[in-house]
Design an enzyme around this catalytic site. Sequence first.
Site, mmCIF file in Angstrom:
data_model
loop_
_atom_site.group_PDB
_atom_site.id
_atom_site.type_symbol
_atom_site.label_atom_id
_atom_site.label_comp_id
_atom_site.label_asym_id
_atom_site.label_seq_id
_atom_site.Cartn_x
_atom_site.Cartn_y
_atom_site.Cartn_z
ATOM 1 C CG HIS A 269 -3.476 -14.890 -4.250
ATOM 2 N ND1 HIS A 269 -4.491 -14.962 -5.155
ATOM 3 C CD2 HIS A 269 -3.435 -13.614 -3.829
ATOM 4 C CE1 HIS A 269 -5.051 -13.761 -5.276
ATOM 5 N NE2 HIS A 269 -4.434 -12.928 -4.479
ATOM 6 C CB CYS A 270 -6.731 -14.904 -0.626
ATOM 7 S SG CYS A 270 -6.023 -13.428 -1.358
ATOM 8 C CB ILE A 271 -9.611 -18.733 0.700
ATOM 9 C CG1 ILE A 271 -10.329 -17.517 0.129
ATOM 10 C CG2 ILE A 271 -10.508 -19.373 1.755
ATOM 11 C CD1 ILE A 271 -11.623 -17.852 -0.572
ATOM 12 C CB ILE A 273 -2.307 -18.715 2.175
ATOM 13 C CG1 ILE A 273 -1.901 -19.818 1.175
ATOM 14 C CG2 ILE A 273 -1.084 -18.074 2.820
ATOM 15 C CD1 ILE A 273 -1.129 -19.316 -0.012
ATOM 16 C CG ASP A 274 -4.615 -14.384 3.114
ATOM 17 O OD1 ASP A 274 -3.493 -14.771 2.737
ATOM 18 O OD2 ASP A 274 -5.277 -13.538 2.495
#
Length: 437
Positions: A269-271, A273-274
Amino acid sequence: MDLLQKIENKEAVIGVVGLGYVGLPLLMEFVDQGFKTIGFDIDPQKVEKLNAGKSYIKHIDEARVKKVRDSNLFEATTDFSRIKEVDAILICVPTPLTKHREPDLSYITGTGETLAQHIRAGQLIVLESSTFPGTTEEVLKPLLEKSGLKGDRDFWVAFSPEREDPANPKFNTRTIPKVVGANNEYARKLVSTLYDQVIVKTVPVSSTQAAEATKLLENIFRSVNIALVNEMKMILDRMGIDVWEVIEAASTKPFGFMPFYPGPGLGGHCIPIDPFYLTWKAREYEMNTRFIELAGEVNTFMPYYVVNRVTEALNDRAKSVKGSKILILGAAYKKDVDDPRESPTFKLIEILEAKGAIVDYNDPLIPVLPKMRMYHVDHKESVDLTPENLKKYDLVLISTDHSIYDWDFIVENAQLVVDTRNATKNVLEHRDKIVKA
């Protein structure tokens, strides 16, 4: 008694909005330190399970959930009117991307609009969701002010990015330092004191924008370095050099090098997207984010590269992708977790099926593939890993290297294995069946 004193005396009631991989562990830390808590979620099934003392997340032990529930310091609810009962509200909701890779703030805005109907004077509202600099001050705060209350006077806002790493045996919610930022001195004192009660170390920064940017930098750093090593893998494969051997050798340098590892694509859910949150925000300042976008191109290409290797491996055995039966191992985005968000496995299935392959999967942690926002994969259930099942597939593709897998057993019974994770490095027999990708 003011809010700061209530926090210091552990008399403040803590509300957590969003009881997923971030919100639930955080809430339990507050319970462990003696705070009364209320968990808010729109999913009645989650609420029902938590109130029954049951866990729905693999790495969160059910015994711990039961202990928290039995403490009389916690309850879960879907009733957001109870927001007025809490003193601090921690928002832990998703921040995905749209199909055009633009920020999707619908969960934040929806939460802000709901909270505005129920907040009262004297509360602290902390956003934990990863987002672009300015979200807390420019998006969330104005939504909350629709309540008629004034930010920095009647209520306070802050930002503290989550740093969860599920299934990491070295770190947990309590032992990972916590960055906190606010644009008001009293709010900064409140949020620092709040997390000081449950986290080993807080790291105050000057503003919510600085805290938001900190989270993005952490994940952009990882994305760029993963892209670098993915590109190295493709180059070295062409040269007949094992990238994993090279990484291991380079890691012996005691300074100036940090190992990153290639894979079939980015997940979680991070790399994935962020970094694009900053890319989007940078346009407002007429800036291009060339490193971020180039890394995104390399990482997004990796599933296609893996499929090319699958095609070559089958071709070397006089078979085509079309009509071949392929079993993918692992649907989670990383090993030993039950979280499929943004997992490259979904893209691999999509590409292979578009080429005419018959694709199944196995993941002992994800028995049924959930519906995903961005992928159109037909309903599938995990196939049992029996010798008979392994033998009937033309190719086994390793996407996630769960510790539970017996690689010797898998290679022995498979006809052909394409390994994207170096999972089979210690397999000594039947090496002729293994192709690195």
